[in-house]
Scaffold this active site. Sequence first.
Site, PDB file in Angstrom:
ATOM      1  N   GLY A 197      -0.178  -5.646   1.084  1.00  0.00           N
ATOM      2  CA  GLY A 197      -1.477  -5.572   0.446  1.00  0.00           C
ATOM      3  C   GLY A 197      -1.563  -6.333  -0.852  1.00  0.00           C
ATOM      4  O   GLY A 197      -2.647  -6.757  -1.270  1.00  0.00           O
ATOM      5  N   GLY A 233       0.812  -1.205   0.000  1.00  0.00           N
ATOM      6  CA  GLY A 233       0.000   0.000   0.000  1.00  0.00           C
ATOM      7  C   GLY A 233       0.845   1.254   0.000  1.00  0.00           C
ATOM      8  O   GLY A 233       2.071   1.206   0.082  1.00  0.00           O
ATOM      9  N   GLU A 272       5.981  -6.022   7.107  1.00  0.00           N
ATOM     10  CA  GLU A 272       5.486  -4.939   7.971  1.00  0.00           C
ATOM     11  C   GLU A 272       6.340  -4.659   9.210  1.00  0.00           C
ATOM     12  O   GLU A 272       6.459  -3.501   9.616  1.00  0.00           O
ATOM     13  CB  GLU A 272       4.033  -5.239   8.385  1.00  0.00           C
ATOM     14  CG  GLU A 272       3.016  -5.049   7.273  1.00  0.00           C
ATOM     15  CD  GLU A 272       2.937  -6.208   6.300  1.00  0.00           C
ATOM     16  OE1 GLU A 272       2.182  -6.109   5.314  1.00  0.00           O
ATOM     17  OE2 GLU A 272       3.637  -7.229   6.514  1.00  0.00           O
ATOM     18  N   ASP A 305      -1.084  -7.586   7.926  1.00  0.00           N
ATOM     19  CA  ASP A 305      -2.532  -7.401   7.933  1.00  0.00           C
ATOM     20  C   ASP A 305      -3.102  -8.013   6.655  1.00  0.00           C
ATOM     21  O   ASP A 305      -2.562  -8.991   6.162  1.00  0.00           O
ATOM     22  CB  ASP A 305      -2.892  -5.922   8.103  1.00  0.00           C
ATOM     23  CG  ASP A 305      -2.414  -5.043   6.955  1.00  0.00           C
ATOM     24  OD1 ASP A 305      -1.453  -5.426   6.252  1.00  0.00           O
ATOM     25  OD2 ASP A 305      -3.000  -3.950   6.757  1.00  0.00           O
TER      26      ASP A 305
END
Length: 366
Positions: free
Chosen positions: A119, A71, A142, A150
Amino acid sequence: MGPGTSTDEDVLVERRGRLGHIVLNRPRAINALTHGMVQTIAATLDGWERDDSVSTVLITGAGERGLCAGGDIVAIYTDAKAGGDESAKFWADEYALNAHIARYTKPYVAVMDGVVLGGGVGISAHGSVRIVTERSRVGMPETGIGFVPDVGGTFLLSRAPGELGTHLGLTAGTVTGADAIALGLADHFVPSEALAGLAIALETRDAAEAVAAVATAPPVSALLEQREWIDACYASDDATEIVERLSASPVEAARAAASAILAKSPTAVSVTLESLRRARALGTLEEVLDQEFRVSVRFARGTELVEGVRAQVIDKDRTPHWSPPALVDVTRGDIEAYFAGLDGSEPPIQELGLSSTTAAADRRTP
């Protein structure tokens, strides 16, 4: 990750024969996702699911570098510094999209060629037909920017064989296409030179038949061959103990993993480990996405994500100042606070509620 801005040209939507083709079209940013792109993909999938003339959906990335590098982390950094809620709105839509991809009623063919991070994993590894190539580099990076996996990443990693997913999540490393298949993140190995022909075949042929015609046996997974020491070292619910085991291992790769983890945010590492252990006990992807949403919102409100992006992307000094600075300084209470329900103390952000929404939808289905 990251709300970002988007134009219609950031996602190309094409219909050819029986195929609906979604192309992520930000090649200079390795097709990093913005909020607008997520909304376009979601609306497109909704329409095609109801369209009987569309038999198969294909998602690919423009350019030669990869499907999607994740992202827009600069956008999330800016929003977090300002105390905004745009990132939470983005995550709400992104996670709903991830859940929809996982239960999509038509073949969803994701070409995980080149770089597939964060993402990018969310819009591919939940699909029903997941393709990797000799160029694939897949990962959840991350913890390196003070954040946690996530987009359902903790659901996927927690269900990988043994502790392979724990290793990948804590070290923020990347793996090959063969490794991704071994981890359960992908299904088929297709040489990159065959991808163009596959896209043409999907216009008229059944997805399973078209993929089977070009898929080959994957190379040996180097990661899977290391499972013995990985399972032994990561078989703990305490990050400090895991690092101690890795550091004491006679295996050079284990000691390198310890060094990699120690360079990451101690808070992010500790919360990632807890996220993986809790995800393993949860029953559905939607439940895990609900959990990830609570954790993500807490990181957007804290110090680690802002500091990690600053050090790695904004100032590029590669010297983040984590708080607290060491794993032993992260308390059990610190960790558990990230998983508490959103009780209105962080307005205007509400619980995501994907699991309850899905349950209600399931009850409405005859």
